[in-house]
Write a protein that holds these residues in place. Sequence first.
Motif, short mmCIF file in Angstrom:
data_model
loop_
_atom_site.label_atom_id
_atom_site.label_comp_id
_atom_site.label_asym_id
_atom_site.label_seq_id
_atom_site.Cartn_x
_atom_site.Cartn_y
_atom_site.Cartn_z
N MET A 180 0.81 -1.22 0.00
CA MET A 180 0.00 0.00 0.00
C MET A 180 0.85 1.28 0.00
O MET A 180 0.37 2.34 -0.39
CB MET A 180 -0.93 0.00 1.22
N THR A 181 2.09 1.18 0.46
CA THR A 181 3.00 2.32 0.50
C THR A 181 2.38 3.50 1.26
O THR A 181 1.91 4.45 0.64
CB THR A 181 3.40 2.80 -0.91
N PRO A 182 2.35 3.47 2.60
CA PRO A 182 1.73 4.56 3.36
C PRO A 182 2.17 5.96 2.96
O PRO A 182 1.38 6.90 3.00
CB PRO A 182 2.14 4.23 4.80
N THR A 183 3.43 6.12 2.54
CA THR A 183 3.90 7.47 2.18
C THR A 183 3.36 7.94 0.83
O THR A 183 3.57 9.10 0.45
CB THR A 183 5.44 7.53 2.14
N ASN A 192 11.04 -6.35 3.62
CA ASN A 192 9.84 -5.53 3.54
C ASN A 192 9.41 -5.04 4.92
O ASN A 192 9.07 -3.86 5.11
CB ASN A 192 8.71 -6.33 2.89
N SER A 193 9.41 -5.93 5.94
CA SER A 193 8.99 -5.56 7.29
C SER A 193 9.88 -4.47 7.87
O SER A 193 9.40 -3.52 8.50
CB SER A 193 8.99 -6.79 8.20
N LEU A 194 11.18 -4.59 7.69
CA LEU A 194 12.12 -3.58 8.18
C LEU A 194 11.84 -2.22 7.53
O LEU A 194 11.84 -1.18 8.20
CB LEU A 194 13.56 -4.01 7.91
N LEU A 195 11.60 -2.23 6.24
CA LEU A 195 11.35 -0.99 5.52
C LEU A 195 10.04 -0.34 5.95
O LEU A 195 9.94 0.88 6.09
CB LEU A 195 11.34 -1.25 4.01
N VAL A 196 9.01 -1.16 6.18
CA VAL A 196 7.71 -0.62 6.63
C VAL A 196 7.84 0.02 8.01
O VAL A 196 7.30 1.11 8.26
CB VAL A 196 6.63 -1.73 6.64
N VAL A 243 7.97 5.04 11.35
CA VAL A 243 8.69 5.94 12.28
C VAL A 243 8.79 7.33 11.68
O VAL A 243 8.57 8.34 12.38
CB VAL A 243 10.09 5.37 12.60
N LEU A 244 9.10 7.44 10.40
CA LEU A 244 9.22 8.75 9.77
C LEU A 244 7.87 9.44 9.60
O LEU A 244 7.78 10.67 9.68
CB LEU A 244 9.91 8.61 8.42
N ILE A 245 6.82 8.67 9.39
CA ILE A 245 5.48 9.25 9.35
C ILE A 245 5.13 9.85 10.71
O ILE A 245 4.56 10.95 10.81
CB ILE A 245 4.43 8.19 8.94
N ALA A 246 5.51 9.16 11.79
CA ALA A 246 5.30 9.69 13.15
C ALA A 246 6.08 10.99 13.34
O ALA A 246 5.58 11.95 13.95
CB ALA A 246 5.73 8.66 14.19
N ALA A 247 7.31 11.04 12.79
CA ALA A 247 8.11 12.27 12.87
C ALA A 247 7.43 13.40 12.13
O ALA A 247 7.42 14.56 12.59
CB ALA A 247 9.50 12.02 12.31
N GLY A 285 12.81 7.89 3.92
CA GLY A 285 11.69 7.08 4.37
C GLY A 285 10.76 6.72 3.22
O GLY A 285 10.27 5.59 3.12
N ALA A 286 10.51 7.71 2.36
CA ALA A 286 9.67 7.47 1.19
C ALA A 286 10.33 6.47 0.25
O ALA A 286 9.67 5.62 -0.36
CB ALA A 286 9.39 8.78 0.48
N PHE A 287 11.65 6.59 0.15
CA PHE A 287 12.42 5.64 -0.66
C PHE A 287 12.24 4.23 -0.11
O PHE A 287 11.99 3.27 -0.86
CB PHE A 287 13.90 6.04 -0.66
#
Length: 450
Positions: free
Chosen positions: A23-26, A148-152, A157-161, A283-285
Amino acid sequence: MENTTLKRSLGLWAIVMLGLGYMTPTIVFDTFGIVSKETNGVVPLAYLAALVVMLFTAISYGKMVQVFPSAGSAYTYTRETMSPHLGFIVGWAALLDYILLPMVNALIIRIYMVSVFPNVPAWIWVVGYVAAVTAINAWSMGKTSSLNSLLVIFEVVLIAAFIVLAFLQLSKGMGQGTIFTTEPIFHSNVHLGAILTGATVVCFSFIGFDAVTMYAEEAIDSKIMPKAIMLTVFIGGAIFFICSYFAQALFPDISGFKVTDDTLPEIGLFVGGTIFKLIFLSGAFAATVASGLASHASVSRLLYVMGRNGVLPKKTFGYVHPKFRTPVFNVVLVGVVSLLAIAPSLELISSFINFGALIAFTFVNLSVIAHFVFHLKKYKTGKDIFSYLVMPILGAGLTGILWYNLQADALMGGIVWIVIGVVYMIFQTRFFTIKIADLNIDDAERTSSL
């Protein structure tokens, strides 16, 4: 070699993470400018409308994946409950969105890297990214899932920032100048048609909950699939809504953006400065790579099932590597298609993705009715009528509303794709003289059975 099967190695949260990665949250920040323009500044409302539609369809997916716990998703459900011919057309349509999404990820990577390194030719980033994702997917599904899990986790974390920085900027007077406001959800210029148009743009962001059904044959226990589907759509929907709320509060209109086709880099710059822009881009990357891994894996599984069933050439598409236990040829093919990301725009490709996705969503809802109402005769109690008739009809109807609001280019391109599929099916069945169900039998076996 013929008996080689996909490896069961995925638990509940591994599958949910693959769904969220898909889904790519970013992506909410990438498409923010496009959707804000379409909706007159109520992006969160477009996500909310899309979420409601997706919830009904997600429930239908949950029902069908229990009945048919195999890869193939909408293709398998339609094939088994209605007609092999119709199943092929639905699978062919679904291929359009599944095979284009890895290209979208490559395209977004291209945009990110060009924004940081404008003097480096764009094609270099596309080729390097596609080569890496293809190699990982061909090697191991377990490795794909772990990375994939590590990247998600990193992107969450960056979305929280971002949310923390958004709080600070809003409290300082940026945008709406207040943390709690109804303006991102409703104001005097809001129109239902615009919201639904925006919802058709963002609905492709929810495709991850559908894609997780492709891992049914690799789940440690297929019974976890309905829960994985619902967790994926709820968690993903919540992230999309919250992020779009803060982005819309910070940027009530898009006049301040230089590039509206992908606003993520500028959002990072305006909210946190140059350093945060670079961190946000990283983070988007990571999010895009996670989506690339998951989407690449999903479409290769759909191609594998269609190959295993014989509707695509079985020796190629139905092949599983005996050592890696992955559909290697399909993985490489998707990588080759993804290289086309060197040229097109994000808005154009996302609109084509929606065409295939909405066909799949519609027929999954109809499959519930076909299987439970027509085959199993479950319409004798109020509960059965509500579960197996009313709910899927609502799901199909709401999906139809999004259909009505698709872009003309997407409709025309999608229709051309369907026509190609019909012509291919006629060729494969020799003008319907061979049943699709028998296409996985070679000519010698077919002749001996006559």
